[in-house]
Design a protein around this motif. Sequence first.
Motif, PDB file in Angstrom:
ATOM      1  N   GLN A 354       0.784  -1.193   0.100  1.00 53.49           N
ATOM      2  CA  GLN A 354       0.203   0.070  -0.053  1.00 53.49           C
ATOM      3  C   GLN A 354       1.008   1.095  -0.037  1.00 53.49           C
ATOM      4  O   GLN A 354       0.476   2.284  -0.666  1.00 53.49           O
ATOM      5  CB  GLN A 354      -1.048   0.044   1.209  1.00 53.49           C
ATOM      6  N   SER A 357       2.202   1.797  -3.339  1.00 52.54           N
ATOM      7  CA  SER A 357       1.104   2.414  -4.302  1.00 52.54           C
ATOM      8  C   SER A 357       0.673   3.765  -4.014  1.00 52.54           C
ATOM      9  O   SER A 357       0.488   4.589  -4.992  1.00 52.54           O
ATOM     10  CB  SER A 357      -0.258   1.564  -3.885  1.00 52.54           C
ATOM     11  N   ALA A 360       3.498   5.515  -5.901  1.00 52.99           N
ATOM     12  CA  ALA A 360       3.262   5.737  -7.225  1.00 52.99           C
ATOM     13  C   ALA A 360       2.216   6.698  -7.728  1.00 52.99           C
ATOM     14  O   ALA A 360       2.404   7.652  -8.346  1.00 52.99           O
ATOM     15  CB  ALA A 360       2.733   4.385  -7.704  1.00 52.99           C
ATOM     16  N   GLN A 361       1.190   7.058  -6.726  1.00 53.20           N
ATOM     17  CA  GLN A 361       0.111   8.103  -6.870  1.00 53.20           C
ATOM     18  C   GLN A 361       0.792   9.701  -6.770  1.00 53.20           C
ATOM     19  O   GLN A 361       0.557  10.500  -7.334  1.00 53.20           O
ATOM     20  CB  GLN A 361      -0.910   8.000  -5.995  1.00 53.20           C
ATOM     21  N   LEU A 371       5.314   2.182 -12.498  1.00 53.93           N
ATOM     22  CA  LEU A 371       4.540   1.302 -11.436  1.00 53.93           C
ATOM     23  C   LEU A 371       5.368   0.170 -10.788  1.00 53.93           C
ATOM     24  O   LEU A 371       5.506  -0.286  -9.700  1.00 53.93           O
ATOM     25  CB  LEU A 371       3.071   0.901 -11.859  1.00 53.93           C
ATOM     26  N   GLU A 412       0.429  -3.971 -11.982  1.00 57.09           N
ATOM     27  CA  GLU A 412      -0.958  -4.167 -11.601  1.00 57.09           C
ATOM     28  C   GLU A 412      -0.927  -4.461  -9.977  1.00 57.09           C
ATOM     29  O   GLU A 412      -1.684  -4.108  -9.261  1.00 57.09           O
ATOM     30  CB  GLU A 412      -1.427  -5.257 -12.160  1.00 57.09           C
ATOM     31  N   VAL A 414       1.172  -3.158  -7.841  1.00 55.57           N
ATOM     32  CA  VAL A 414       1.543  -1.848  -6.996  1.00 55.57           C
ATOM     33  C   VAL A 414       0.156  -0.950  -7.334  1.00 55.57           C
ATOM     34  O   VAL A 414      -0.442  -0.511  -6.298  1.00 55.57           O
ATOM     35  CB  VAL A 414       2.488  -1.075  -7.692  1.00 55.57           C
ATOM     36  N   SER A 415      -0.521  -0.913  -8.449  1.00 55.39           N
ATOM     37  CA  SER A 415      -1.766  -0.119  -8.725  1.00 55.39           C
ATOM     38  C   SER A 415      -2.912  -0.423  -7.874  1.00 55.39           C
ATOM     39  O   SER A 415      -3.340   0.417  -7.200  1.00 55.39           O
ATOM     40  CB  SER A 415      -1.928  -0.080 -10.389  1.00 55.39           C
ATOM     41  N   ARG A 416      -3.094  -1.710  -7.762  1.00 57.02           N
ATOM     42  CA  ARG A 416      -4.368  -2.162  -7.275  1.00 57.02           C
ATOM     43  C   ARG A 416      -4.239  -2.748  -5.985  1.00 57.02           C
ATOM     44  O   ARG A 416      -5.019  -3.363  -5.158  1.00 57.02           O
ATOM     45  CB  ARG A 416      -5.006  -3.123  -7.944  1.00 57.02           C
ATOM     46  N   ILE A 417      -2.869  -2.740  -5.317  1.00 57.99           N
ATOM     47  CA  ILE A 417      -2.665  -3.057  -4.099  1.00 57.99           C
ATOM     48  C   ILE A 417      -3.018  -4.704  -4.021  1.00 57.99           C
ATOM     49  O   ILE A 417      -3.873  -5.175  -3.008  1.00 57.99           O
ATOM     50  CB  ILE A 417      -3.212  -2.303  -2.735  1.00 57.99           C
TER      51      ILE A 417
END
Length: 431
Positions: A354, A357, A360-361, A371, A412, A414-417
């Motif tokens: 998390q 992630s 990354a944001q 990512l 994916e 990382v992006s979507r945990i």
Amino acid sequence: MMNRKDFLKNAALGVAGATLVPGALQAQPNPVKAYTLKNVRLETGFVFEEGEAVATKTELFTVEIADGKIRRIGPNQPSSSAIDAKGKLMLPAFKDMHIHLDKTFYGGPWQAVKRRTGGVKGMIALEQQILPEMLKTSTYRAEKLIELLQSKGSSFARSHVNIEPTSKLDSLKNLEKALENKKNGFGAELVAFPQHGVFYTDSVPYLKEAAKTDIDFIGGLDPHSIDGAIEKTIDFTVQLALDHNKGIDIHLHESGDSGLKTVEYLIKKVNENPALKGKTYVSHCFVLGRIEKARQEEIAEQLGAAKVGIVSTIPFGGLIMPIPTLWKHGVEVLTGNDSIIDHWNTFGSGSVLQKASLAAQLYGYATESGLSRMLKLATGGILPLDEKGVQQWPKAGDAADLVLVDASCSAEAVSRIAPVTSLIHNGNIVF
């Protein structure tokens, strides 16, 4: 008696925390020294379009594990009797590199943070009141917190542990009991942490005693605002670390001139004592998020040259740390959850994925390549693919510290945990 480092290194392959969460693998009821996984998804490269990585290639493999190591990676054999990974993506096990396992409300009744006064010194006064009671259950609660970290894919942590006149070495002893109970599924390195100041509450004799044990780092806390003496405190910390061949990991919350002077003086001391290069870290280091861009570049370059790392909990809101700038200059950046459900913080999730992630944001790493690069915050620096898409993990001989996640690739995940479905530590199937 075997010390902590030895039993973590030589722990027999067994099972710990098998009931954490249902997953792709079945925890083994008895010690297993060798086994094979089939249908393991591994990243094999990037798909490039006009020089940009736009997708990640993966294939299914068979992975043989023996004596805590990856013995062989070969073509998939779906019809074999091997343990079925069910096509889940294999990644390096995660590492929480800044946490306080020794003092938590986790595992007990819910408690939100109460209104605080007096800053860090006010919190020190609060701890002096509540620590004697917390110590009564600290081993059990540390074990429950370890189980939370495991369920989120972490099989290793760097834990700061209170060393001060109230706890003396009791907090350390209690945490070491928890780590021994969880040794088959979890590893740790420990920081002797003078939470109540080195000199503010005269923690010196207890730190000296702790340094004689097999802890890994000597810690510190805001030398100017707590101890009122940057050079005196840093000099003591550096000498204690040198005398006992330890690393250094100092909490630095100060964001003004004193924070910058502390960073600069620590860099100076490390350069004077090259044995500390690669073994010295500043946790939080909020001052880096407060100085102008040109100064950030300058300090980052100095940190990189001295091999002084930064451990950041990825703060957001009014304080954004210059992590991309640190990476640009070769500074090692680690992350962790810090406090989880205690008198300091209520919001820790236990997931360093998390944190990756969130980073990354915050820093705009939204592409496939970006990512995937952020995964290193969760894994302590290990990535399956290099920037050109060449596979660099896993290799035969690597430690069998692995997670299986429900994702098609690192980006994916990382992006979507991505949910963690299985954890393997030192070859031991945890769940």
